[in-house]
Design a protein around this motif. Structure first.
Motif, short mmCIF file in Angstrom:
data_model
loop_
_atom_site.label_atom_id
_atom_site.label_comp_id
_atom_site.label_asym_id
_atom_site.label_seq_id
_atom_site.Cartn_x
_atom_site.Cartn_y
_atom_site.Cartn_z
N GLU A 24 0.84 -1.19 0.00
CA GLU A 24 0.00 0.00 0.00
C GLU A 24 0.88 1.25 0.00
O GLU A 24 0.56 2.26 -0.63
CB GLU A 24 -0.92 -0.02 1.21
N GLN B 176 -10.27 -3.79 -16.97
CA GLN B 176 -10.94 -3.34 -15.74
C GLN B 176 -11.66 -2.01 -15.96
O GLN B 176 -12.28 -1.49 -15.05
CB GLN B 176 -9.91 -3.15 -14.62
N GLU C 130 -5.03 -7.51 0.57
CA GLU C 130 -6.50 -7.57 0.72
C GLU C 130 -6.93 -7.56 2.18
O GLU C 130 -8.05 -7.21 2.51
CB GLU C 130 -7.08 -8.84 0.08
N ASP C 131 -6.02 -8.01 3.06
CA ASP C 131 -6.37 -8.10 4.49
C ASP C 131 -5.91 -6.87 5.27
O ASP C 131 -5.95 -6.87 6.50
CB ASP C 131 -5.71 -9.34 5.13
N TYR D 41 -2.34 -4.50 -9.20
CA TYR D 41 -3.42 -4.36 -8.23
C TYR D 41 -4.49 -3.42 -8.79
O TYR D 41 -4.20 -2.54 -9.61
CB TYR D 41 -2.91 -3.74 -6.92
N ARG D 42 -5.68 -3.61 -8.28
CA ARG D 42 -6.75 -2.63 -8.49
C ARG D 42 -6.87 -1.92 -7.15
O ARG D 42 -7.14 -2.56 -6.12
CB ARG D 42 -8.05 -3.32 -8.86
N GLU E 82 -8.26 -0.77 0.33
CA GLU E 82 -9.12 -1.40 -0.68
C GLU E 82 -8.34 -1.75 -1.95
O GLU E 82 -8.75 -1.40 -3.06
CB GLU E 82 -10.27 -0.46 -1.04
N ALA E 83 -7.22 -2.44 -1.76
CA ALA E 83 -6.45 -2.90 -2.92
C ALA E 83 -6.72 -4.39 -3.12
O ALA E 83 -6.82 -5.14 -2.15
CB ALA E 83 -4.97 -2.66 -2.69
N THR E 84 -6.86 -4.81 -4.38
CA THR E 84 -7.00 -6.24 -4.65
C THR E 84 -5.95 -6.65 -5.67
O THR E 84 -5.63 -5.89 -6.59
CB THR E 84 -8.40 -6.60 -5.20
N LEU E 85 -5.44 -7.85 -5.48
CA LEU E 85 -4.40 -8.38 -6.36
C LEU E 85 -5.04 -8.89 -7.65
O LEU E 85 -5.99 -9.67 -7.61
CB LEU E 85 -3.69 -9.52 -5.63
N LEU E 86 -4.49 -8.46 -8.81
CA LEU E 86 -5.00 -8.96 -10.09
C LEU E 86 -4.10 -10.06 -10.63
O LEU E 86 -4.56 -11.03 -11.20
CB LEU E 86 -5.07 -7.81 -11.11
N LYS F 147 -1.15 -10.11 3.40
CA LYS F 147 -1.80 -9.91 2.10
C LYS F 147 -2.43 -8.51 2.06
O LYS F 147 -3.03 -8.08 3.05
CB LYS F 147 -2.92 -10.94 1.92
#
Ligand code: KG4
Ligand code: ZN
Length: 348
Positions: free
Chosen positions: A114, A264, A338-339, A144-145, A151-155, A336
């Motif tokens: 982040e 995306q 996301e967590d 990432y998005r 609020e990041a998610t791995l693509l 991670k």
């Protein structure tokens, strides 16, 4: 003014920075890069932990001195809690928690990725969310998005070596020392990137994943072939190998990044991590961005490699959103992104 101290110690940089929570102004930025790993050709975890321990007090003190502040002036203290080397992370986390407890101020745990995703925001040209983030460093190569802090998610991510690792390992093979990315970047400037053919793996569009380990084998085979034919890899030939390697890594990174922006439907790309200091990656990202109607955001070079200003920027965003971390938050080598919201309790 409400000063926030941030500490970064996830790998081989011991860093501390002070930022004003209210204005976002950077009050100090200290980075100590451990030189002890060079002779081993890579980071040695145990040496990294010991060096962090030896340097952390001095680095934190210098960050306060540069900001002309005392520990009693601080309003919050942050540290990277993961991912990274566990012994290295522990030093920064324990230092930050110690200051938080002694001064009775909030502690903010920051996810390292982040931080990299926020590095380009440390400027007047702040990317709007959501954006696609490409983080390429010695430890990570991933897309990432990013929809906002927490609020990041791995693509997609590398299945083997990171891009920086590919630079470092081939630099070692070519006898260029460690870390090698910056040297290869410099030598590549004088080379011809069309001279040799190197593979770009996982070119297919069914995945956002990367793979870089094949490149170092391809370079090794190329060097062996050239030398067997009596063509020593030095001078212009070395520059050409460097230019071809840099182009292969850059093309691979950006092809998937542009694919992610298109699929995306997010026309904003943010770069981060040590490899985003690379000259070709920066210029190609801007060129492809124009071609594909994607707005590209590049961190200043000083904020590409590991630093505590990016950790302070992420911590400030969480703090302003009312999020701080409990002192029970542990360093987590495999954290991670996301967590990352799990690192917080909502401040009342
Ligand atoms: O972000 P960083 O400081 O540490 C990690 O989190 O890994 O990235 C360090 C990596 C190293 O692999 C280094 O070779 C690479 O970034 N690097 C570069 C350049 N500057 C640093 N790679 C290519 N071109 C550069 N100019
Ligand atoms: Zn990093």
């Amino acid at each position: 003014m409400r000063p926030l101290l941030a500490i970064e110690s996830s790998c081989d940089e011991t860093a501390a920075a002070v930022l004003d929570i209210d204005s976002g102004e950077i009050l100090s930025n200290i980075v100590h890069t451990q030189a002890e790993h060079a002779e081993f050709g890579g980071v040695v975890p145990e040496i990294a932990s010991r060096e962090h321990l030896a340097k952390i007090h001095n680095v934190v003190q210098r960050s306060l001195d540069d900001a002309t502040l005392k520990a009693t002036d601080l309003n919050a203290v942050a540290a990277t809690y993961g991912p990274g080397l566990i012994g290295a992370l522990l030093v920064g986390v324990q230092m930050a928690k110690g200051i938080a407890q002694a001064r009775n101020i909030p502690f903010v745990g920051v996810h390292h990725i982040e931080g990299h995703l926020m590095a380009a925001s440390i400027s007047d040209h702040v990317p709007e969310s959501p954006f696609i983030g490409l983080v390429a460093s010695g430890g990570h190569s991933a897309l990432y998005r990013f929809a906002g802090p927490g609020e990041a998610t791995l693509l997609g991510e590398t299945r083997d070596d990171a891009a920086g690792e590919a630079y470092d390992k081939t630099a070692k093979l070519l006898g260029l020392g460690y870390p090698g990315g910056v040297v290869i970047d410099r030598l590549a400037e004088q080379g011809d990137a069309t001279r040799f053919k190197l593979p770009i793996s996982l070119k297919d569009r069914s995945t956002y994943d990367y793979s870089f380990s094949g490149l170092k084998t391809a370079v090794r085979v190329l060097v062996q072939k050239l030398e067997a034919a009596g063509d020593i890899v030095e001078g212009q030939r070395l520059y050409d190998v460097c230019a071809c390697l840099r182009k292969a890594i850059t093309d691979a990174l950006l092809a998937k990044a542009m694919l992610a922006c298109r699929r995306q439907q997010v026309p904003r790309l943010v770069l981060g991590g040590g490899v985003s200091a690379n000259s070709l990656l920066r210029s190609e990202a801007l060129r492809l961005g124009k071609e594909n109607d994607v707005e590209v955001f590049l961190p200043e070079r000083a904020y590409c490699t590991d630093n505590a200003v990016m950790i302070a920027a992420a911590a400030r965003a969480h703090f302003l959103a009312g999020r701080t971390s409990p002192l029970s938050l542990h360093a987590n080598a495999g954290a991670k992104v996301e967590d990352s919201l799990e690192a917080f309790q909502v401040r009342t």
